[in-house]
Design an enzyme around this catalytic site. Structure first.
Site, PDB file in Angstrom:
ATOM      1  N   ASP A 287       1.260   0.492  -4.347  1.00 34.52           N
ATOM      2  CA  ASP A 287       2.417   1.219  -4.870  1.00 34.52           C
ATOM      3  C   ASP A 287       3.281   0.344  -5.774  1.00 34.52           C
ATOM      4  O   ASP A 287       3.274  -0.887  -5.684  1.00 34.52           O
ATOM      5  CB  ASP A 287       3.295   1.717  -3.722  1.00 34.52           C
ATOM      6  CG  ASP A 287       2.707   2.941  -3.044  1.00 34.52           C
ATOM      7  OD1 ASP A 287       1.575   3.323  -3.399  1.00 34.52           O
ATOM      8  OD2 ASP A 287       3.376   3.496  -2.147  1.00 34.52           O
TER       9      ASP A 287
ATOM     10  N   HIS B  34       1.312  -3.173  -1.829  1.00 32.21           N
ATOM     11  CA  HIS B  34       2.161  -3.103  -3.030  1.00 32.21           C
ATOM     12  C   HIS B  34       1.700  -4.151  -4.033  1.00 32.21           C
ATOM     13  O   HIS B  34       1.338  -5.269  -3.652  1.00 32.21           O
ATOM     14  CB  HIS B  34       3.633  -3.340  -2.682  1.00 32.21           C
ATOM     15  CG  HIS B  34       4.228  -2.265  -1.823  1.00 32.21           C
ATOM     16  ND1 HIS B  34       4.048  -2.222  -0.465  1.00 32.21           N
ATOM     17  CD2 HIS B  34       5.000  -1.187  -2.144  1.00 32.21           C
ATOM     18  CE1 HIS B  34       4.684  -1.170   0.039  1.00 32.21           C
ATOM     19  NE2 HIS B  34       5.273  -0.523  -0.966  1.00 32.21           N
TER      20      HIS B  34
END
Length: 723
Positions: A100, A253
């Site tokens: 993300d 991430h």
């Protein structure tokens, strides 16, 4: 401060060509529109993201109310466009690695390198903002066979946004993808909702809305919480399926902070899972379609390119503006510190040393030259104040072709020692030269016909001429019509911006301007410097610089107070300051060779000219950034921090102003009124003057209309200490 405008000697130049007029008027508007546009684009693309890069976990305390049981108990991939919704989960021994908040120029390439080296696909949920800023990273991911999903544009919590905002977030992200890589993605991950357990009524409403638009929502089975940087080993352990052999979707991430632990975790996690017999897949394979990312048509790709270009240009421009803001902030602080320090030293030295120089004091008569063009409303008050001087004076009024009876009015007063010389209109410089040639004495005082002297002004002004090296002195001009807001604004500027500067320049021996309203000259010095010239629109600055280059010193007589009439309307103020700014640049350019000269001329060139360029041209040109970026911060940043920073700048300027007022014996009441409107007007004036100079157009001389409303305060009020 400069001398008052007069009609020029030669006929006014022909009207500027349309191109030049367009250049001077329209270009500032274009520049302003461009800056405002890039700030707006950058502000929108940054809002709601910059302050939230470290925490990406889901919300706590969700009840799950309103969420269908087939979603709450189903797989992490949800197609809410069907009724009932469909869910999907990873098959046994299948791992889907999702990332993300990217792409990030530092960490996305390193993560992609680990995946490519191990022949593992990843699913990257990118934000539109990061995509627009780093389009090449998205293209690299697609070329490597990785899957691209949508993570909104600026990472807001969609459950708290209106439906229009949700649609705008996704539309902008799709534009960024189209412009960056020519693709469109039907895969989305909602910020702050990493698992289906985080869904509640509002977020499920958003999920149904997205499903109706054809989006597939991707949640996760396991959140590694790598954004908290628990360590590479902890991240890798959190990504391993809790039940051996179970399929899982893992959240990691690739942006939003230091992701070095994530990179190290992948380097051990991928070989570890492969050794345990796990395979790696993408979300599209779980749903049963070949790809959830497809191409776009040419029109959409062009629209996306324009959007990405706008975001890129705005980001680059704001970075440059931010750097310039640091420069102007440093210059403002440096100017204030320099002025305060040198002005304080100047005041201490002035109290210790005698006002006269090493030679005999000037006690004999001096000549006073008053150039006048259509000054009938104020010439009487000016001449009466001169006749009342406590220094013997000879007064020469040079009527520069007035057509309102100025010469007749001066003669009709019948004042002793006043001579009126009538000449055809040839401009202020020629009028002053005529007066100097008619003067009977070696020291000549010059003032404008709208200026009122105090009885001691001439005496104080000529005291420094006891030093034979002094060629000119600059007096202390004050606003005599300070009633009304505009008058108070200019009063502040005169006390702080002019007189405090002159104390600094006096101590550094590089005074750039003897003001036309109150100044004195040695005639032999004027002759050596070539007399006054009409080459520039600032003849006072021009002759002052010429005196320096001729080897003469110029002093500041702070106790020689003169009360002058300032412009009474904003239009007249604009015209006056426009001429001043343009004339100052003309004079500085004319005397630029002082930079390489020797002796006193070289000192002026290497100290005075750089100070003039930095503090009177460069700093005011950059100063609007303070106000523009303050507005930007109030709208798009932290309003409290922005307000405190802006107030800090005002506080620094306020300290300088307060000290300047204290030195000049002025009350502090009008200080707060100048920071809004007036300062911004002065910015625009200087910008237009610079553009005029760049266009090559010679600005004509423009005369202001006089009212004769100068008022001299009672003795002891508004005068420098010691007067």
């Amino acid at each position: 401060m400069r001398g008052r405008p007069r009609r020029p000697a030669p006929p006014p130049p022909a009207a500027p060509a349309p191109r030049r007029r367009w250049f001077r008027v329209v270009v500032p508007l274009i520049l302003l529109a461009f800056v405002v546009s890039v700030l707006a684009v950058e502000g929108y693309t940054s809002r709601g993201f910059a302050g939230d890069q470290e925490g990406r976990g889901e919300r706590a305390g969700r009840s799950g109310a309103g969420v269908p049981p087939e979603v709450a108990g189903g797989g992490p991939v949800v197609d809410a466009g069907h009724d009932p919704p469909r869910t999907y989960r990873a098959p046994p021994r299948t791992v889907v690695l999702t990332f993300d908040d990217g792409p990030d120029p530092a960490w996305t390439p390193r993560i992609r390198e680990v995946l490519d080296r191990n022949d593992v696909p990843g699913t990257f949920f990118v934000t539109g903002r990061q995509t627009a800023r780093h389009p090449d990273l998205v293209r690299d991911l697609i070329r490597s066979g990785h899957e691209i999903g949508v993570h909104t544009f600026s990472h807001p919590d969609l459950a708290t946004q209106s439906e229009d905002t949700v649609d705008r977030e996704l539309a902008f992200t799709q534009l960024a993808l189209a412009g960056a890589a020519g693709v469109h993605s039907s895969l989305v991950r909602m910020p702050y909702s990493s698992t289906t357990g985080a869904l509640d009524g509002p977020s499920w409403t958003v999920a149904r809305h997205l499903g109706g638009k054809g989006y597939v929502l991707a949640f996760v089975d396991q959140d590694t919480r790598d954004w908290s940087r628990p360590g590479a080993r902890a991240i890798a352990d959190a990504a391993v399926p809790e039940a051996p052999g179970r399929g899982t979707i893992v959240l990691l991430h690739d942006s939003g902070g230091d992701r070095s632990q994530t990179v190290r975790a992948l380097q051990t996690l991928v070989p570890r899972l492969k050794a345990d017999g796990y395979r790696f897949s993408t979300v599209a394979e779980l749903v049963g379609v070949e790809r959830l990312t497809g191409g776009v048509d040419t029109a959409e790709r062009w629209r996306g390119w324009v959007f990405v270009t706008a975001v890129t240009v705005s980001g680059t421009t704001v970075s440059v503006l931010g750097a310039l803001l640091l420069v102007v902030g440093g210059l403002v602080l440096a100017r204030c510190v320099l002025m305060l320090g040198l002005a304080h030293r100047h005041a201490r030295l002035a109290r210790r040393r005698p006002r006269a120089g090493p030679g005999p004091p000037v006690t004999g008569p001096v000549s006073v030259v008053v150039p006048a063009y259509n000054e009938v409303v104020c010439i009487g008050k000016t001449l009466r104040s001169l006749v009342a001087s406590d220094q013997p004076v000879e007064i020469v009024v040079v009527d520069d072709g007035s057509d309102d009876g100025t010469a007749d009015a001066a003669e009709a007063l019948g004042l002793p020692g006043v001579t009126v010389v009538r000449t055809p209109n040839r401009g202020k410089a020629a009028a002053l030269n005529t007066g100097v040639l008619r003067a009977s004495h070696e020291i000549v005082v010059m003032l404008d016909a709208d200026t009122v002297f105090e009885p001691s002004t001439v005496r104080r002004l000529v005291e420094p001429f006891a030093d034979p090296s002094v060629g000119a002195t600059a007096g202390n001009a004050k606003v005599g019509n300070r009633h009304g807001m505009l008058g108070r604004w200019q009063h502040i500027e005169y006390v702080m911006g002019f007189n405090l500067d002159r104390r600094m320049y006096d101590l550094l021996r590089c005074m750039p301007t003897v003001p036309g309203a109150v100044g004195a000259f040695r005639v032999s010095a004027l002759r050596e410097a070539g007399m006054l010239s009409g080459d520039t629109l600032a003849e006072d600055t021009d002759i002052t610089m010429a005196l320096h280059r001729a080897g003469w010193h110029v002093r500041y007589a702070e106790h020689a107070v003169a009360w002058t009439e300032a412009p009474g309307s904003l239009r007249q103020l604009w015209r006056q300051r426009y001429r001043w700014s343009y004339g100052t640049m003309q004079a500085a350019w004319k005397h630029r060779h002082a930079l390489v000269e020797r002796g006193h001329a070289g000192r002026f060139g290497r100290v005075g000219l750089p100070l003039l360029a930095v503090f009177q041209i460069l700093t005011p040109l950059l100063a609007p950034l303070i106000d523009l970026l303050t507005l930007y911060g109030l709208v798009f940043g932290d309003p409290l921090l922005t307000a405190l920073a802006w107030l800090g700048v005002l506080a620094v300027q306020g300290v300088c102003a307060a000290y300047a007022f204290r030195l000049d014996g002025e009350p502090l009441r009008p200080l707060p009124v100048q920071q809004v409107v007036y300062r911004q007007v002065m910015y625009l004036v200087l910008v237009q003057a610079c553009l005029t100079a760049l266009s090559g157009y010679r600005l004509p001389w423009q005369r202001m209309k006089r009212k004769g409303n100068v008022v001299v305060p009672p003795r002891g009020g508004g005068l420098p200490s010691g007067v």
